[in-house]
Design a protein around this motif. Structure first.
Motif, PDB file in Angstrom:
ATOM      1  N   ASP A  87       0.920   0.034  -4.635  1.00 62.51           N
ATOM      2  CA  ASP A  87       1.865   0.202  -5.735  1.00 62.51           C
ATOM      3  C   ASP A  87       1.246  -0.403  -6.991  1.00 62.51           C
ATOM      4  O   ASP A  87       0.750  -1.532  -6.964  1.00 62.51           O
ATOM      5  CB  ASP A  87       3.169  -0.528  -5.388  1.00 62.51           C
ATOM      6  CG  ASP A  87       4.289  -0.145  -6.334  1.00 62.51           C
ATOM      7  OD1 ASP A  87       5.131   0.653  -5.938  1.00 62.51           O
ATOM      8  OD2 ASP A  87       4.291  -0.634  -7.482  1.00 62.51           O
ATOM      9  N   PRO A 135       0.831  -1.206   0.000  1.00 58.50           N
ATOM     10  CA  PRO A 135       0.000   0.000   0.000  1.00 58.50           C
ATOM     11  C   PRO A 135       0.862   1.251   0.000  1.00 58.50           C
ATOM     12  O   PRO A 135       1.875   1.318   0.688  1.00 58.50           O
ATOM     13  CB  PRO A 135      -0.804  -0.121   1.295  1.00 58.50           C
ATOM     14  CG  PRO A 135       0.049  -0.962   2.186  1.00 58.50           C
ATOM     15  CD  PRO A 135       0.765  -1.932   1.280  1.00 58.50           C
ATOM     16  N   ARG A 136       0.446   2.249  -0.794  1.00 58.94           N
ATOM     17  CA  ARG A 136       1.157   3.524  -0.857  1.00 58.94           C
ATOM     18  C   ARG A 136       0.328   4.651  -0.262  1.00 58.94           C
ATOM     19  O   ARG A 136       0.856   5.715   0.030  1.00 58.94           O
ATOM     20  CB  ARG A 136       1.504   3.862  -2.321  1.00 58.94           C
ATOM     21  CG  ARG A 136       2.275   2.780  -3.076  1.00 58.94           C
ATOM     22  CD  ARG A 136       3.669   2.573  -2.536  1.00 58.94           C
ATOM     23  NE  ARG A 136       4.472   3.755  -2.577  1.00 58.94           N
ATOM     24  CZ  ARG A 136       5.288   4.110  -3.574  1.00 58.94           C
ATOM     25  NH1 ARG A 136       5.406   3.325  -4.617  1.00 58.94           N
ATOM     26  NH2 ARG A 136       5.992   5.212  -3.512  1.00 58.94           N
ATOM     27  N   TYR A 192       4.563   3.732   8.354  1.00 54.23           N
ATOM     28  CA  TYR A 192       4.252   2.553   7.546  1.00 54.23           C
ATOM     29  C   TYR A 192       4.455   2.846   6.062  1.00 54.23           C
ATOM     30  O   TYR A 192       3.994   2.106   5.194  1.00 54.23           O
ATOM     31  CB  TYR A 192       2.825   2.080   7.878  1.00 54.23           C
ATOM     32  CG  TYR A 192       2.686   1.977   9.373  1.00 54.23           C
ATOM     33  CD1 TYR A 192       3.281   0.914  10.057  1.00 54.23           C
ATOM     34  CD2 TYR A 192       2.084   2.992  10.118  1.00 54.23           C
ATOM     35  CE1 TYR A 192       3.255   0.853  11.447  1.00 54.23           C
ATOM     36  CE2 TYR A 192       2.048   2.932  11.510  1.00 54.23           C
ATOM     37  CZ  TYR A 192       2.640   1.869  12.162  1.00 54.23           C
ATOM     38  OH  TYR A 192       2.632   1.815  13.535  1.00 54.23           O
ATOM     39  N   LEU A 193       5.150   3.960   5.794  1.00 53.25           N
ATOM     40  CA  LEU A 193       5.497   4.360   4.429  1.00 53.25           C
ATOM     41  C   LEU A 193       4.249   4.579   3.572  1.00 53.25           C
ATOM     42  O   LEU A 193       4.233   4.301   2.377  1.00 53.25           O
ATOM     43  CB  LEU A 193       6.435   3.341   3.780  1.00 53.25           C
ATOM     44  CG  LEU A 193       7.704   3.017   4.577  1.00 53.25           C
ATOM     45  CD1 LEU A 193       8.588   2.047   3.806  1.00 53.25           C
ATOM     46  CD2 LEU A 193       8.478   4.276   4.927  1.00 53.25           C
ATOM     47  N   ILE A 194       3.203   5.075   4.214  1.00 51.61           N
ATOM     48  CA  ILE A 194       1.966   5.438   3.517  1.00 51.61           C
ATOM     49  C   ILE A 194       2.009   6.947   3.311  1.00 51.61           C
ATOM     50  O   ILE A 194       1.849   7.706   4.267  1.00 51.61           O
ATOM     51  CB  ILE A 194       0.733   5.037   4.366  1.00 51.61           C
ATOM     52  CG1 ILE A 194       0.753   3.543   4.668  1.00 51.61           C
ATOM     53  CG2 ILE A 194      -0.562   5.466   3.695  1.00 51.61           C
ATOM     54  CD1 ILE A 194       0.699   2.649   3.468  1.00 51.61           C
ATOM     55  N   HIS A 195       2.306   7.360   2.077  1.00 54.07           N
ATOM     56  CA  HIS A 195       2.548   8.782   1.805  1.00 54.07           C
ATOM     57  C   HIS A 195       1.516   9.406   0.868  1.00 54.07           C
ATOM     58  O   HIS A 195       1.467  10.608   0.725  1.00 54.07           O
ATOM     59  CB  HIS A 195       3.908   8.962   1.112  1.00 54.07           C
ATOM     60  CG  HIS A 195       5.069   8.461   1.882  1.00 54.07           C
ATOM     61  ND1 HIS A 195       5.666   7.261   1.615  1.00 54.07           N
ATOM     62  CD2 HIS A 195       5.763   9.003   2.913  1.00 54.07           C
ATOM     63  CE1 HIS A 195       6.689   7.087   2.445  1.00 54.07           C
ATOM     64  NE2 HIS A 195       6.766   8.120   3.238  1.00 54.07           N
ATOM     65  N   TYR A 196       0.764   8.574   0.186  1.00 57.78           N
ATOM     66  CA  TYR A 196      -0.035   9.082  -0.929  1.00 57.78           C
ATOM     67  C   TYR A 196      -1.458   9.398  -0.474  1.00 57.78           C
ATOM     68  O   TYR A 196      -2.256   8.491  -0.208  1.00 57.78           O
ATOM     69  CB  TYR A 196      -0.049   8.025  -2.042  1.00 57.78           C
ATOM     70  CG  TYR A 196      -0.617   8.504  -3.346  1.00 57.78           C
ATOM     71  CD1 TYR A 196       0.166   9.223  -4.236  1.00 57.78           C
ATOM     72  CD2 TYR A 196      -1.939   8.244  -3.684  1.00 57.78           C
ATOM     73  CE1 TYR A 196      -0.352   9.662  -5.437  1.00 57.78           C
ATOM     74  CE2 TYR A 196      -2.467   8.680  -4.884  1.00 57.78           C
ATOM     75  CZ  TYR A 196      -1.665   9.392  -5.752  1.00 57.78           C
ATOM     76  OH  TYR A 196      -2.188   9.831  -6.954  1.00 57.78           O
TER      77      TYR A 196
END
Lengths: 470, 470
Positions: free
Chosen positions: A421, A366-367, A391-395
């Protein structure tokens, strides 16, 4: 510096100040709670085991098929085992069958060259002995529009517009040329073509033909023509041979057929809200898939993630204030009947959905999310973005949401789509390559945790009116 | 609200203001130039074709092997074809061979159960007829430390610490327990163990044993013991049987062997800088791989991406001001001799490296960079972050860089590592599953474009001293 950049920067600054002002009301509790969703999903997730059953034991689940029925029964049972209230919502769905495997070859100077094709969903079949015709190639629908009936009559139209590889969001590349698959037969049929063959919507060069929905619109029955997808490798080959060979024809044989609508169901499971039971938060995916693969990414992933959102909330001891509902929609692929029916019933019952989240972009890392809502609500959601950073969720963008939840659109609802992604998605989409082994367990589970976290925040804080006033 | 969050937020605000102040000096030219790197990489990238040759035609490239030599020759030729100056830098490397495929089984009540193991790189072999012993399981190195020679003597030590699945950055999970693979034989050997078997460093449960480097340290030759990895599925099985069965032994047969060092090479290609030829920008990966798979992700990907950075700069008409150098290091896996040699020679020649970027984390979708540099330089780099946003490159952190470039560390150098999505990396790492088909073309090409863009920015703007003063 572009104006759009300046606007973006002011917006960015606004966000920072806003963030300072409101972050205090969200606290470490949320950080800890969200961590527990990720930890539990990655260590005790159930989504991957459920997906194994849906994909490997049941398999492809085209609307109206026996497999689709098995998938309804299986997911209902699994959700009941967990102690949720489960309800089957009746919905009439189209039933189309591929029939015997398609056959196709190019005839070049008396040599036959087999090519990989598949019928598009909803296509009529060919005569029993197949059909054969000269091929006219066009680069997508704009090029087709310029042709006359004289150019096309009695020929097979080859729509060969490739997906644009320079799009970073592969769904944009898909959106830009999916009309050749959906409307190719309709437009070529009007011009008197014998059949339509469409380049598979796949960014990769390989041998898989990719099916998908198509329409005949209001075309008279006698003008309807068979419609197939050809693999990207064979599309390249056909295009090359058309330039090199003066005598080339394409043979197609398909026995696909449309039947009468049949009864099927959306599967709905819920946890009743303790404080605001009339405020509904929906999380969902679609239970039907195309028939070629086993529908692991499209959309087995979204189904099992949605089921696991409910399970993770329960497992971590959350007692939702609002009603949380997992909806497994039927017939997204060739009719959207499940999504339409659900929204129709919700309207009849005067239900208030404050948030609906769909996962229908594959089970990849997941982004972030795309949101379909007004600026005020979007602003509220942006406050939560820092909670997702670990959690590297940036979008977080204002874009579309999901097909099944689209009919729920209203002024007072936030619609959202999980955005994984997208680089590999169209390698598998609607093709026989969309199988369980193409899904990575961790990537799937990270998606579940990401969805659960957003559902948790909407449940805890609800929809705040006039967030822009902060 | 945690203190660290407050610090982060002030830093964030600082960045915003800084961004306003300096963005004007970088302009739309950079946006357009970076877009052209992505467009060209995704439409005319060469990295995937090079990787096909390295992986499928050459295969695994263990230091000192014939394949490693072929890889040196191949990449040199390809870089020369493109018109770059190419130089082979001699370096002595260790040579270790696996020999015949290993054999292993559990003997449980006279029943033999085959298990999947592989020798760790550098291990000695077993006697020709193999060895067999009882097994004592410990949960990693901390648990091993607590054992006495009496516990261990004559037994096979089974180090079974799993990677922590709750780490979002899988490399952290790896870093937390890689010592059992690297030092297990050394520590268990001191205690008189017969052999060591280590749980494969893989987050997935599957049948692949994962090799990797190990050390005997200063252990006397007679105390050195064979050291193997066992697949995660078989580690689980062994652990379960140890609890259930009173009579269990493990049989191992390995014919691996260490040879004398042999001559090999780093491959170096460069474009001489037009204004500041003495300022060097390095981009690299490592040419050697383990012998089990074909080293597509580790680190064929980094090699072909580095080569393609040079090619993309040339293709898009960039005339670098500074010297851009692609370095394909030899022997990262079991010795780091290439990286050490390169840094030693650079020091001798008094070369000034302003920026070195390594790609050695697989050919997956790029998420950003990690930097090893002072705060001032990191601040400079953060200015460029918005340029990467359209490509979903969000991750800019001060962390490590890459093993091969580590020896270049100095006060006036920015070291960096490309950070791709890490969720699938350890499914393939050092195992026979690390093959070409596990690499997605677009994901690889996005990495190349991301690296090229950062190299371009460092070339254009150089290292700015005292960036913090802005």
């Amino acid at each position: 510096m572009k104006k759009s950049s300046i606007r973006k920067n002011y917006f960015f600054l606004h966000q920072v100040l806003f963030f300072f002002a409101v972050f205090a009301i969200y606290g470490q509790n949320d950080e800890a709670q969200i961590k527990s969703f990720y930890d539990n999903s990655l260590t005790q997730g159930q989504s991957y085991a459920w997906l194994a059953h849906l994909s490997n034991t049941i398999g492809g689940r085209l609307s109206g098929s026996e497999n689709a029925k098995l998938a309804v029964e299986y997911t209902k049972q699994e959700l009941e085992k967990l102690g949720f209230d489960v309800y089957l919502q009746p919905v009439l769905v189209p039933k189309w069958e591929r029939g015997k495997p398609e056959e196709a070859f190019l005839r070049v100077n008396d040599k036959k060259i087999t090519v990989n094709i598949c019928a598009l969903g909803g296509s009529i079949g060919t005569p029993e002995k197949g059909l054969e015709g000269e091929v006219i190639e066009v680069n997508g629908m704009n090029a087709l529009e310029k042709l006359t009936p004289e150019d096309v009559k009695g020929r097979i139209v080859f729509l060969n517009e490739p997906m644009d590889p320079t799009q970073i969001h592969t769904f944009k590349a898909y959106g830009n040329c999916v009309n050749q698959r959906y409307s190719g037969a309709l437009e070529a049929g009007k011009l008197g073509a014998k059949a339509v063959v469409v380049r598979s919507l796949n960014l990769r060069l390989d041998d898989f033909p990719h099916t998908g929905s198509m329409t005949y619109g209001d075309l008279a029955v006698e003008n309807r023509i068979p419609s197939v997808a050809i693999s990207t490798n064979d599309a390249e080959k056909l295009s090359k041979l058309l330039k090199e060979e003066s005598s080339l024809s394409l043979y197609l044989k398909m026995s696909c057929k449309q039947f009468d609508d049949v009864l099927s169901h959306n599967v709905i499971a819920e946890i009743k809200g303790s404080e605001f039971p009339n405020e509904i938060i929906l999380v969902g995916g679609h239970l039907d898939s195309w028939d070629l693969g086993d529908g692991a990414h499209d959309d087995g992933a979204g189904v099992v993630q949605s089921m696991d959102v409910l399970r993770l909330l329960k497992l971590t001891g959350i007692k939702p204030k609002r009603t949380i509902r997992a909806v497994l929609f039927m017939n997204e692929e060739n009719g959207l009947r499940g999504g339409l029916k659900y929204a129709e019933e919700a309207k009849k019952k005067n239900e208030r959905h404050i948030f609906a989240l769909e996962s229908d972009s594959g089970g990849f890392t997941p982004r972030g999310f795309s949101f379909d809502c007004n600026a005020s609500y979007f602003n509220q959601v942006l406050q939560w973005k820092p909670l997702f950073e670990p959690y590297l969720i940036h979008y977080f963008k204002q874009e579309g949401s999901g097909a099944d939840i689209g009919p729920l659109k209203s002024e007072h609802t936030v619609l959202a789509g999980l955005r994984p992604d997208s680089q590999r998605y169209f390698d598998y989409h609607h093709a026989s390559s969309d199988t369980f082994d193409a899904v990575n367990k961790r990537e799937l589970e990270l998606g579940t945790a990401t969805m659960t976290s957003m559902v948790y925040l909407f449940d805890k804080y609800g929809l705040q009116e006039n967030s822009l006033k902060h």
